[in-house]
Design a protein around this motif. Structure first.
Motif, PDB file in Angstrom:
ATOM      1  N   UNK A 256      12.277   8.821  17.227  1.00  0.00           N
ATOM      2  CA  UNK A 256      13.407   9.378  16.477  1.00  0.00           C
ATOM      3  C   UNK A 256      13.089  10.782  15.943  1.00  0.00           C
ATOM      4  N   UNK A 425      14.827   2.635  29.957  1.00  0.00           N
ATOM      5  CA  UNK A 425      15.792   1.613  30.383  1.00  0.00           C
ATOM      6  C   UNK A 425      16.044   0.597  29.285  1.00  0.00           C
ATOM      7  N   UNK A 426      15.098   0.468  28.392  1.00  0.00           N
ATOM      8  CA  UNK A 426      15.173  -0.577  27.374  1.00  0.00           C
ATOM      9  C   UNK A 426      15.090   0.030  25.989  1.00  0.00           C
ATOM     10  N   UNK A 427      16.224   0.275  25.380  1.00  0.00           N
ATOM     11  CA  UNK A 427      16.230   0.760  24.002  1.00  0.00           C
ATOM     12  C   UNK A 427      15.585   2.110  23.842  1.00  0.00           C
ATOM     13  N   UNK A 428      15.939   3.043  24.702  1.00  0.00           N
ATOM     14  CA  UNK A 428      15.330   4.366  24.645  1.00  0.00           C
ATOM     15  C   UNK A 428      15.635   5.056  23.314  1.00  0.00           C
ATOM     16  N   UNK A 429      14.718   5.884  22.867  1.00  0.00           N
ATOM     17  CA  UNK A 429      14.947   6.661  21.642  1.00  0.00           C
ATOM     18  C   UNK A 429      14.437   8.083  21.854  1.00  0.00           C
TER      19      UNK A 429
ATOM     20  N   UNK B  73      17.944   0.089  20.719  1.00  0.00           N
ATOM     21  CA  UNK B  73      17.566   0.953  19.602  1.00  0.00           C
ATOM     22  C   UNK B  73      18.812   1.351  18.821  1.00  0.00           C
ATOM     23  N   UNK B  74      18.667   1.352  17.495  1.00  0.00           N
ATOM     24  CA  UNK B  74      19.810   1.615  16.623  1.00  0.00           C
ATOM     25  C   UNK B  74      19.408   2.472  15.432  1.00  0.00           C
ATOM     26  N   UNK B  75      20.400   3.161  14.899  1.00  0.00           N
ATOM     27  CA  UNK B  75      20.261   3.833  13.610  1.00  0.00           C
ATOM     28  C   UNK B  75      21.320   3.226  12.700  1.00  0.00           C
ATOM     29  N   UNK B 100      21.615   3.780  19.829  1.00  0.00           N
ATOM     30  CA  UNK B 100      20.926   4.917  20.459  1.00  0.00           C
ATOM     31  C   UNK B 100      20.613   4.598  21.915  1.00  0.00           C
ATOM     32  N   UNK B 101      20.059   3.433  22.163  1.00  0.00           N
ATOM     33  CA  UNK B 101      19.703   3.071  23.535  1.00  0.00           C
ATOM     34  C   UNK B 101      19.987   1.608  23.813  1.00  0.00           C
ATOM     35  N   UNK B 102      20.730   1.352  24.865  1.00  0.00           N
ATOM     36  CA  UNK B 102      21.012  -0.025  25.269  1.00  0.00           C
ATOM     37  C   UNK B 102      19.855  -0.578  26.079  1.00  0.00           C
TER      38      UNK B 102
END
Lengths: 466, 466
Positions: A256, A425-429, B73-75, B100-102
């Protein structure tokens, strides 16, 4: 028997009249006509040696004390006294001088008490820790390493030990050392005559790492704030004062975060470790300022006192082109800056550390984040007056499609980076990091010119002695 | 916008009603019938995830919030509230959830929220940092590393980075990885057909280090108190839960010290780092005690609370012979003890850590100091209940004639050790040190059974992935 380290004796931690025992090595011995010997003893706990005053009433005075030479090891008991001589506040009035180890043939002792060249000392890397300069470098190096760990720990970063042996090449183009257990006199071959690395220890061709960055990104994308501090390797045939085949790198990586966050982190980190060394190693820094580089202290203080100046690469190119100075290498947008350009910017144009940002995409690595202008990437270099580039960093491309585009453009095999692509691919930030060569930092702080003199056992082409 | 790390939110560093933003990855999502989603978010700053309560009044509730899966990923911005649920004191009442990212195809996401085997996680070393267990291991590993550096720093030790690439073999018998840049398809040859290492990068055959000890002795014999903390290598074809091809070692070395000084230092160090981990990582240790090894905490506390018992090897052999227990390997004076013997001594006979001292000379390395009995050397092993040998150390032979005698007896070439012998020719001092395998320490502390699960990217035969 109260064992004392010399640092404590000189710092006045014992009262005048206390009896203490110090243990160390003779730096020099001088005899007075009155039958007193002055023995300077160091034990590495601080820059200065302590003076022991040994009277000729000691039972082994004639047999041993007056035969002491540089490098002999001794255990000296005495009473703490105020020093009449200059320099030190305290000395020892010796009541017992025990010789632990003599120096075999003092006339040929390689560390005789005179000024040796750095090249000469390098040939005796096993004995140079006994010299003033290598002792001071070692203490400063330790102080910097501790400060780096402390800095990151206080900010909630976790130290990650990324692998030394790897089957991938982080930069996509490094010069690599192969790691193997294959019998060279009897190499296994594949059907078409190539070396069969399936038979090697790791089942495929393996190398020494050139950077922990790609690996440590996997931890940043889970634990947010991480850093590496470990050895890295370059099989470059460079015999310069700035290159080592084996050196230590510090690589923070932050989830982040963007490029400006990294610029701020780099500035905070440098100021933090410079403050630590000025506070904790004032003795050694005074020596460097006196004997190696008179600006050793003021240079650090200057960095601490000034805000780092942020500048776009594009603006820097314009400044360099218009400055009226003749450089050995011409400057044009799209080419990498040379050391002369970097030093002009930091030393002459700004007069403080400069953070150059947003470099042309085509001169930078595949993993750097593309800016919206389509031409540049979110990369930075920190340029310090007196040395040039000391830190390089970037935001990492977290968008899978744009990362894949760069891999393709640079002909890098996607399969090899499948695990790196998984992070996207998995929850990129968004995430970013930088790298700092630890030996360049130590050289910058001490003013020592050659990086081989700030690492205990330097490795370079044709040299892996000891 | 106040960015908050989850550790601070859960620790109550913000007041109820404060608005904060957390950034991390979804661990789980659960939807209530009332149209509220409970999202657990982790950011690696502590063991626990924070719960964000997302109401269906959020504009992206139907489109995004209810589609969130593990690993996204989330904010999340929200107000801090006291938690009604069990476990946590605070939660967030979300006012904004930004994705942010799936996770690409959640059904095949390798880190799905269920219990995975350690073997399975090892195959995904790039994603396992997102799991509870690898997150906890990483934080504990960091805590231990910091505590080790702090311990030595507080006692006046300097960190020395001994070389990774070396042309000598410290143990005189290790299994070595060769480091080379020679072209395997076109090897240079000497006149008599051997590989010509003069043409190699370092001008002679070079290897990865198996220990920094011999090198660090050169610094102890100048700066008194030093330690290494760096990677070391063994090219052993051992596929066990206790062996790695690449692992980190800690090796203090102390001038003017003997074996009992080292025993005391080892005891102090272990107690210090165990205290640190119990104080600083109570959250992770509670997890290990609950899920991995119910004695994870009590075992450390037991070590902290008890004096280490010193025992001579000779006495230990007698105890083992007379104890009435049947071992797989018979015990006799002059042979090395097996794990079963070590564990019997520490766990059953003493019930506390045991320091075994004074081993038979003939089963130990050339550099260990000979005792006056003519049969044993001043070597020690620290045996801990639950794991066996965790530290090995010795006084080093500082007497040149006795060192030379051992080199000759063991057919080791004196020339190769000329720099090591120089330490005994010039102001030799008694000195001693020990070695601790860092991964074995982390495994011991966490209760994790396989050492491959306590290092980020394990290297073992046929495995150097990532």
């Amino acid at each position: 028997m109260t064992i004392a380290v010399i640092k404590d004796v000189l710092a006045g931690k014992f009262a005048v009249g206390d009896t203490v025992t110090v243990r160390g090595w003779v730096r020099t011995r001088r005899d007075s006509k009155a039958g007193i010997s002055f023995i300077n003893i160091h034990d590495g706990t601080c820059f200065d040696a302590v003076q022991a005053v040994a009277p000729n009433t000691l039972s082994n005075y004639q047999n041993e004390v007056v035969r002491l030479t540089t490098g002999c090891s001794v255990v000296v008991t005495g009473t703490v006294a105020e020093s009449a001589g200059q320099g030190q506040a305290f000395e020892l009035q010796a009541t017992d001088v025990e010789v632990i180890g003599w120096v075999e043939d003092p006339d040929t002792y390689p560390m005789a008490p005179k000024r040796h060249s750095m090249e000469y000392l390098r040939e005796f890397a096993h004995l140079r820790p006994r010299t003033n300069i290598t002792g001071a470098v070692t203490r400063v190096r330790h102080c910097l390493a501790q400060a780096v760990h402390r800095f990151f720990h206080e900010r909630g970063f976790y130290w990650i030990s990324t692998p030394i042996i790897t089957t991938s090449d982080a930069e996509g183009a490094g010069e690599l050392f192969r790691v193997s257990t294959l019998d060279l006199m009897n190499l296994p071959r594949t059907e078409n005559g190539q070396v069969d690395f399936k038979e090697d220890f790791f089942g495929k061709e393996a190398f020494l790492t050139v950077s922990g960055q790609l690996n440590v990104e996997t931890y940043a994308c889970a634990l947010s704030n991480v850093y590496t501090f470990g050895p890295t390797f370059r099989a470059e045939n460079s015999n310069t004062s700035r290159h080592l085949a084996e050196f230590w790198m510090i690589e923070p990586e932050v989830a982040f975060a963007d490029l400006n966050d990294m610029a701020a982190l780099a500035e905070d980190m440098l100021k933090y470790v410079f403050r630590a060394v000025l506070e904790e190693r004032a003795d050694d820094m005074a020596f460097f300022a006196e004997r190696i580089d008179k600006e050793a202290i003021s240079r650090l203080q200057h960095v601490i006192d000034n805000d780092f100046v942020h500048m776009d690469y594009t603006d820097a190119v314009e400044i360099l082109q218009k400055c009226g100075k003749t450089f050995n290498y011409p400057v044009s947008w799209g080419t990498d800056l040379q050391s002369e350009h970097e030093r002009y910017l930091a030393e002459e144009h700004v007069g403080a550390p400069v953070i150059l940002k947003n470099y042309p995409r085509d001169i930078k690595a595949f993993y750097m984040r593309q800016n919206d202008d389509g031409k540049t990437v979110a990369a930075m270099d920190v340029l310090a007056p007196g040395i040039g580039e000391i830190i390089g960093g970037s935001a990492r491309e977290e968008r899978l499609d744009l990362l894949d585009q760069r891999l393709e453009e640079m002909n890098l095999p996607k399969e090899e980076y499948s695990w790196y692509r998984d992070l996207r691919r998995y929850g990129t930030v968004p995430h970013a990091g930088f790298g700092l060569g630890f030996e360049r930092l130590v050289a910058y702080v001490t003013g020592v010119q050659n990086i081989r003199d700030v690492i205990p056992f330097p490795r370079s082409p044709k040299n892996a002695e000891f």
